[in-house]
Design an enzyme around this catalytic site. Structure first.
Site, PDB file in Angstrom:
ATOM      1  N   LYS A 256     -28.471  24.049 -24.753  1.00  0.00           N
ATOM      2  CA  LYS A 256     -28.773  23.574 -23.399  1.00  0.00           C
ATOM      3  C   LYS A 256     -27.531  23.729 -22.517  1.00  0.00           C
ATOM      4  CE  LYS A 256     -32.158  19.959 -24.475  1.00  0.00           C
ATOM      5  NZ  LYS A 256     -33.297  20.548 -23.749  1.00  0.00           N
ATOM      6  N   ARG A 330     -41.572  19.704 -31.275  1.00  0.00           N
ATOM      7  CA  ARG A 330     -42.885  20.052 -31.839  1.00  0.00           C
ATOM      8  C   ARG A 330     -42.791  20.369 -33.330  1.00  0.00           C
ATOM      9  NH1 ARG A 330     -43.480  24.684 -27.424  1.00  0.00           N
ATOM     10  NH2 ARG A 330     -42.274  23.083 -26.339  1.00  0.00           N
TER      11      ARG A 330
END
Ligand code: BES
Ligand code: ZN
Ligand code: ZN
Length: 476
Positions: A256, A330
């Site tokens: 990120k 996920r």
């Protein structure tokens, strides 16, 4: 905070401050209006005014707006405004006179919630200059004894939300996966009806939980799957709550950007809501069977980290190309969802700070909801309307599933062309619940920075009260 219902006249309430809610054009309680010193009551009120009627505690009049628009959210906000004002006035105790024209038990619930949440502080990490500003210590609700149970429930639930905020705000060098597992153990120790199991790396590998192993493999901290079971009886379906517990999300090798990355200590907000809601459900003794699962790990870049393109095998045997290591939530939820199904869950609700896309779609006002079951979705929406944690349903469609197909594995963890990021993430999760009724809450836009008066812009424990409310509904 001490919260109590007292059968007393307003004049005898004995608190430092007495808050009175007043709708536009409304009247003060006659005993206050009739007291000397309350003359100003006859003119219009602004949002907040102070009166000093003879014989009463100082009265804080809180404007509630138009009576037709008066709802529970207005009362939560009014209670928060009053609690802040009480602290400014250095009052240690406050009582609330109920506004008329709204169900008074529900009103009591909302006033307790707003007060307990607004009085929240997190100063564990302040040293010398520990915040010693005045604190509100007690809330009195003048009312019939029948209110006591509702008021107690509201306090327990709001305190659970505050503990979820503690977990969110505790930084990742303290709040590790092991720390969350220890919190689960402490929650379990407080109730006969709870048991806990914690699986570490060796057990996760033996079980084939390839998602949680893969995300955790770049970190020096051991990934864990926390499995809490609450056995409260009842005849309803077995419920499972699954909360994302990424204690720090750097993005991994798909790193990120640096700006704002510190917020990713809160990537375990879903797990925090699940843990503390479960604690509250046990404290309230709700009659239901609940399995609470928190897959927890750091997501770090390192020489042992997963790389874009790596293929993993999830707990249910499906293979996944990890095309972006930042889409890690996920992967860990997939294992936990498949495990919940195996454990016999009949209805599953998962909650996760899953996609930045949900904040683009819904801002912080609504969390995203995706579900394969209309009645379950309707109940989740209803629970959110009661608690004030609003959720908005987004659709599923086979075309979204298509976007999550892999090129050389069954699935990809990254949707094609950045379309419908929140829905494609949910469509990925749907691959792991089989036919079980399932609802997914994406709280990436709402777990902090929502700006409501009772929680402000920092961590807000989103979902904790919703999950308790949903369980209460499910148990009855
Ligand atoms: N934890 C983030 C999502 C997030 C973003 C939470 C902002 C809170 C605030 C999640 O793991 C993530 O990075 N998701 C990616 C997925 C993408 C790579 C498909 C995202 O949303 O950008
Ligand atoms: Zn991520
Ligand atoms: Zn994440």
């Amino acid at each position: 905070m001490k919260v109590e219902v007292k059968q007393v006249e307003l004049v005898d309430v004995g608190t430092d401050l007495l808050a009175v809610g007043l709708v536009e054009g409304g009247e003060l309680p006659p005993e206050i209006a009739g007291a000397a010193g309350a003359d100003s009551a006859r003119s219009g009120f602004k949002k907040l005014s102070l009166l000093r009627p003879d014989g009463f505690p100082t009265v804080l009049v809180v404007g509630l707006g138009e009576s037709e628009e008066l709802d529970l959210e207005t009362l939560r906000i009014a209670a928060a405004v009053a609690a802040k004002e009480a602290e400014r006035l250095e009052a240690k105790s406050i009582a609330w006179a109920y506004p008329r024209g709204i169900d008074s038990v529900l009103a009591a619930d909302a006033l307790v919630t707003g007060t307990v949440l607004a009085a929240y502080r997190f100063d564990r990490f302040k040293s010398g200059e520990r915040d010693d500003s005045p604190r509100l210590e007690s809330l009195v609700l003048p009312g019939p004894a029948e209110f006591a149970k509702t008021v107690e429930w509201a306090r327990i639930t709001a305190e659970a939300q505050n503990r979820a905020r503690d977990l969110q705000l505790t930084p990742a060098n303290f709040a590790t996966p092991t720390f969350l597992a220890e919190r689960a153990e402490a929650i379990t120790a407080a109730s006969e009806a709870l048991t806990v199991e914690v699986f570490g790396r060796a057990e996760l590998e033996a079980k084939g939980m390839g998602g949680l192993i893969a995300v955790g493999q770049g970190s020096a901290e051991e990934p864990k799957l926390i499995v809490l079971r609450y056995s409260g009886g009842g005849s309803g379906p077995t419920l499972a709550y699954v909360g994302k517990g990424v204690t720090f999300d750097t993005g991994g090798i798909s790193l990120k950007p640096g700006a704002g990355m510190q917020e990713m200590k809160m990537d375990m907000s879903g797990g925090a809501a699940v843990l503390e809601a479960t604690a509250a459900i046990a404290e309230l003794g709700l009659p239901l069977e609940l399995i609470a699962l928190v897959p927890t790990t750091e997501n770090m870049p390192s020489g042992t980290a997963i790389k874009p393109g790596d293929i993993i095998t999830q707990y249910n045997g499906k293979t996944v190309e990890v095309n972006n290591t930042d889409a890690e939530g996920r992967l860990i939820l997939a294992d936990a969802l498949a495990y919940a199904v195996e454990l016999g869950a009949e209805r599953i609700v998962d909650i996760a700070t899953l996609t930045g896309a949900v904040e683009i779609a819904l801002g912080s006002t609504y969390a995203g909801l995706v579900s394969n079951d209309d009645p379950l979705a309707a109940e989740v929406i209803e629970a959110g309307e009661v608690s004030g944690e609003l959720v908005w349903r987004l659709p599923l469609h086979p075309e979204y599933k298509e976007l999550m197909k892999g090129t050389v594995a069954d699935l990809s963890n990254l949707g094609k062309k950045r379309k419908a990021g929140t829905i494609t993430a949910a469509s990925f999760l749907e691959e792991f619940v089989g036919e079980t009724a399932w609802a997914h809450l994406d709280i990436a836009g709402s777990a902090w920075d929502i700006g409501r008066e009772y929680v402000g812009n920092e961590a807000n424990g989103f979902g904790a009260r919703l999950l308790v409310e949903f369980a209460r509904h499910s148990a009855s």
